[in-house]
Motif scaffolding. Structure first.
Motif, PDB file in Angstrom:
ATOM      1  N   GLY A 159       0.951  -1.513   0.409  1.00 54.66           N
ATOM      2  CA  GLY A 159      -0.260   0.347   0.510  1.00 54.66           C
ATOM      3  C   GLY A 159       0.635   1.234   0.008  1.00 54.66           C
TER       4      GLY A 159
ATOM      5  N   ASP B 263       2.401   0.024  10.002  1.00 51.33           N
ATOM      6  CA  ASP B 263       1.069  -0.868   9.982  1.00 51.33           C
ATOM      7  C   ASP B 263      -0.066  -0.207  10.963  1.00 51.33           C
ATOM      8  OD1 ASP B 263       1.126  -1.894   7.790  1.00 51.33           O
ATOM      9  OD2 ASP B 263       1.964  -4.151   8.596  1.00 51.33           O
TER      10      ASP B 263
ATOM     11  N   GLY C 174      -3.502   2.346  10.500  1.00 52.66           N
ATOM     12  CA  GLY C 174      -2.011   1.290   8.874  1.00 52.66           C
ATOM     13  C   GLY C 174      -2.361   2.453   8.212  1.00 52.66           C
ATOM     14  N   TRP C 175      -2.572   3.776   8.335  1.00 52.47           N
ATOM     15  CA  TRP C 175      -3.066   4.765   6.711  1.00 52.47           C
ATOM     16  C   TRP C 175      -1.258   5.189   6.683  1.00 52.47           C
ATOM     17  CZ3 TRP C 175      -7.443   7.136   5.609  1.00 52.47           C
ATOM     18  CH2 TRP C 175      -8.744   6.958   7.103  1.00 52.47           C
TER      19      TRP C 175
ATOM     20  N   ARG D  20      -3.773   0.018   1.114  1.00 54.30           N
ATOM     21  CA  ARG D  20      -4.084   1.048   2.646  1.00 54.30           C
ATOM     22  C   ARG D  20      -4.827   1.590   2.493  1.00 54.30           C
ATOM     23  NH1 ARG D  20       0.248   0.280   6.791  1.00 54.30           N
ATOM     24  NH2 ARG D  20       1.214  -0.992   5.052  1.00 54.30           N
TER      25      ARG D  20
ATOM     26  N   SER E 228      -5.153   3.248  -1.193  1.00 52.26           N
ATOM     27  CA  SER E 228      -3.680   3.443  -2.095  1.00 52.26           C
ATOM     28  C   SER E 228      -3.766   2.869  -3.499  1.00 52.26           C
ATOM     29  CB  SER E 228      -2.607   2.389  -1.332  1.00 52.26           C
ATOM     30  OG  SER E 228      -2.937   1.405  -0.976  1.00 52.26           O
TER      31      SER E 228
ATOM     32  N   LEU F 202      -7.955  -4.129   2.715  1.00 55.87           N
ATOM     33  CA  LEU F 202      -7.283  -3.477   3.561  1.00 55.87           C
ATOM     34  C   LEU F 202      -5.795  -3.553   4.196  1.00 55.87           C
ATOM     35  CD1 LEU F 202     -10.194  -0.499   3.858  1.00 55.87           C
ATOM     36  CD2 LEU F 202      -8.326  -0.238   2.972  1.00 55.87           C
ATOM     37  N   ALA F 203      -5.245  -2.993   4.877  1.00 55.48           N
ATOM     38  CA  ALA F 203      -4.200  -3.049   5.854  1.00 55.48           C
ATOM     39  C   ALA F 203      -4.924  -3.447   6.628  1.00 55.48           C
ATOM     40  CB  ALA F 203      -2.907  -1.987   5.720  1.00 55.48           C
TER      41      ALA F 203
END
Length: 711
Positions: A66, A156, A410-411, A504, A690, A708-709
């Motif tokens: 991501g 993360d 986790g961005w 992500r 992402s 997604l993460a």
């Protein structure tokens, strides 16, 4: 109380009780709810900067899911025509490679050249193709999650910035001067400009002095080593496990060197722990910080400076740094009330000699190399007999993790930042209440190109998702020894690295960019117009795919535009220009302005921000009908049509299913050389995800099943 005997301490560190306690203390960083009195940046009452040493973004996070790493679907091409990964090595090329040593995160990886001259030689005027000759073969080495699990887990759990650059194409001190002062004395006063680690003593103003004048509390957390004075080399010592490695760069300024005991500059910048006392455990490095946090004395602004062994500098293990970062986080979270109001920025001063694939934004050295709507003359080093003329920066991308109650979950944040962004975050937080906190050392060009890091936060509705981080007790050094360099050997059979699959969460960005290309057969000229209709400035990087000319850079402030024209007659009327911008923005124009060409297509792009769509209008301006094909990467959709003379088609591409990402190619059978590729992300002011192409997700059905993460 921990025992003072270090061997006993090391045995304790390997025990399950302390491991469990360490893990729980780090989990607390994610579990503590954010202080949310106003829902704005005003809720941040403590800002802490922890700047480590000498690691590039791709070197650490190129395989992290991501982020713009090794899975980047739109890398620049080198003059050789190959993607940027294929770095020339004299006999062929060298790809990024993963060293084969066991426990790579605990290896003493060799330190590489990272001075002004060799870094500018590797950058090569933006051609970006001389890394191996100037840095050595180890420049292409990279780590994975298995090697540095704590760094990956921290990313993360919180927010990683994949558009964060160091400030200068060169070594440690000038980059740290940007963090503490905003520049390197670019105007030639006070001992500047400084492009090396001369540490000769300087006199321009520093940001802590502004904080002091405004009544904002601040402090440097460091170890005193054998002395924080000239006799003690300002904290640098031959014992790599004590001191500050000379990384408290404020101590190279005369106002701090001449400060007397009892004065603010002395008390806040020239004090520290003293773990050189026999029997003192390593975690005593954090005694002062831990005590201040527990007793609610943490200043409004703090900087943490590690000893050499824990700094992650070349020839020191990354995972020694993991232990150090974890201990700092442990101290900061020891008082949940304080942590709920604290933002910690973990970053790196420069990239050492380690490769990163993103060409950094730079101002042009002359009109022949581009243009800028903002004056950038103070961003060009004039050169000396031994050091070439060139841009100070931006430098190579380095890791940045924003660790706070407002940035967890986790961005990824892909706005362009550099070390001056740290000062600008302080400006945003404290300047509205205190006069004199706008740093005049930061140049206008840098303010136009780099953000202030607020886009990495969600102050209005913080994410409270708990994430477990791995323990780092096993990374504590077992002795005070220095170790020989580990020199990785590239593999015989090379292959491109594989980035982790998956999406992500991505923060909203302030960009809205428009680039149009126009071919004029009558004059043999190709024209590019760059428009910035967004809220932040942007630096465009333009490369030619069929000539040795360029590259060029164009800095366009918000609300402004630039254009340039190229006479392509010298290349038989053929043009091939790729325009790169932030967050994967790309426009690629290829074709011919020859009078014999039968293709004259005008391709217009419009953004429908409200409906999250892209509108593509193609007009046939030629004298004959023209077949047109449009292909989309992300949703597998395509169309073919034949346009009569003077007719246009308009195609609306909804982007909701692709989270705002688009990658469209317009081609025609009438001229196989013709291509207009339009790719990037449509920003609508809301958070997104992402780039799906990072994980190899191509079609719409794949996107619907993408993970997604941290979900």
């Amino acid at each position: 109380m921990l025992p003072v005997d270090r061997r006993a301490f090391l045995r304790l560190m390997s025990g399950t009780a302390l491991t469990s306690a360490l893990t729980k203390s780090i989990e607390r960083a994610v579990a503590v709810p954010a202080h949310s009195r106003t829902g704005t940046i005003k809720d941040v009452e403590h800002v802490v900067f922890l700047m480590q040493e000498n690691r590039a973004f791709d070197h650490y996070f190129g395989t992290l899911r991501g982020v713009r790493g090794y899975g980047d679907p739109r890398p620049v091409n080198l003059p050789s025509g190959r993607p940027v990964w294929y770095q020339p090595d004299g006999s062929g090329y060298l790809l990024p490679f993963h060293p084969t040593a066991d426990n790579l995160g605990l290896q003493f990886l060799e330190d590489l050249a990272h001075g002004w001259s060799d870094t500018h030689a590797a950058w090569n005027g933006g051609k970006y193709d001389q890394w191996v000759p100037n840095k050595g073969r180890s420049t292409m080495a990279y780590f994975t999650r298995r090697d540095i699990p704590f760094h990956y887990a921290l990313a993360d759990a919180f927010t990683v910035c994949d558009g964060y650059h160091c400030s200068l194409l060169g070594p440690t001190d000038p980059n740290r001067y940007h963090m503490w002062t905003g520049w390197v004395g670019n105007d030639g006063r006070g001992g500047g400009p400084v492009i090396n680690n001369a540490e000769a003593g300087y006199d321009w103003s520093t940001y802590p002095e502004r904080l002091e004048q405004a009544g904002i509390s601040w402090k440097i957390y460091q170890d005193s080593g054998v002395g924080l004075d000239a006799a003690g080399f300002w904290g640098w010592t031959s014992d790599a496990y004590i001191g500050n490695y000379g990384d408290n760069s404020l101590l190279y300024f005369h106002q701090y060197q001449n400060a007397l005991p009892g004065s603010p500059l002395y008390e806040k910048a020239r004090n520290g722990t003293n773990i050189a006392v026999p029997g003192t455990p390593f975690d005593a490095l954090f005694d002062i910080l831990r005590d201040d946090v527990r007793n609610d004395r943490l200043p409004q602004v703090s900087w943490i400076v590690a000893p050499e062994a824990f700094s992650e500098h070349g020839n020191w293990p990354s995972n020694y740094g993991s232990w150090y970062i974890a201990q700092a986080l442990d101290a900061l979270t020891s008082n949940p009330e304080v942590w709920s109001k604290t933002a910690l920025f973990v970053t790196y001063d420069e990239n050492d000699g380690l490769f990163d694939h993103v060409v950094p934004p730079t101002p042009p050295r002359s009109a022949a190399e581009g243009a800028s709507t903002v004056d950038a003359s103070d961003e060009i080093f004039p050169g000396t007999a031994s050091d070439p003329r060139g841009p100070y920066g931006l430098g190579v991308r380095v890791p940045m993790i924003v660790v706070s109650p407002w940035s967890k979950g986790g961005w990824v944040c892909s706005e362009v930042f550099d070390h001056t962004s740290l000062i600008r975050f302080l400006e945003r937080r404290f300047a509205p209440q205190h006069s004199g906190l706008i740093e005049t050392n930061i140049t206008a060009w840098r303010r136009a190109v780099c953000g202030d890091l607020t886009s990495a936060f969600n102050f209005a509705n913080p994410n409270a998702t708990p994430v477990e981080l791995p323990e780092t007790a096993a990374y504590l050094p077992t002795n005070h020894d220095r170790h020989p360099d580990y020199v990785p050997v590239p593999p015989t059979n090379q292959s491109l690295p594989i980035q982790e699959p998956g999406l992500r969460r991505a923060r909203a960005l302030p960009y809205e960019l428009r680039v149009d290309g126009t071919a004029n057969a009558a004059s043999g000229v190709f024209r590019i117009e760059l428009k910035n209709t967004g809220k932040a400035g942007a630096c465009f990087h333009v490369r030619s795919g069929n000539t040795s000319d360029g590259p060029w850079t164009y800095t366009v402030e918000a609300g402004k535009s630039l254009s340039n024209s190229w006479n392509v007659a010298q290349s038989q009327g053929q043009y091939d220009f790729a325009v790169f911008g932030p967050n994967g923005f790309l426009r690629h124009f290829r074709g011919s302005v020859s009078s014999s060409t039968k293709v004259d297509l005008d391709v217009d792009v419009h953004y429908d921000v409200d409906d999250y769509a892209l509108i593509l209008r193609i007009t046939n301006q030629a004298h004959t009908p023209c077949p047109v094909s449009i292909a989309s990467v992300y949703d597998d959709k395509s169309m073919v049509d034949v346009l009569p003379r003077g007719r246009a088609i308009e195609k609306r591409w909804p982007l909701k299913s692709t989270f705002g990402w688009y990658d469209l190619s317009v081609t025609t059978d009438a001229d196989p050389s013709f291509l207009q590729r339009l790719a990037g992300h449509l920003e609508n002011g809301r958070d997104s995800v992402s780039d799906p192409a990072f994980g190899g997700i191509a079609g719409e059905s794949d996107l619907q099943t993408g993970t997604l993460a941290q979900e």
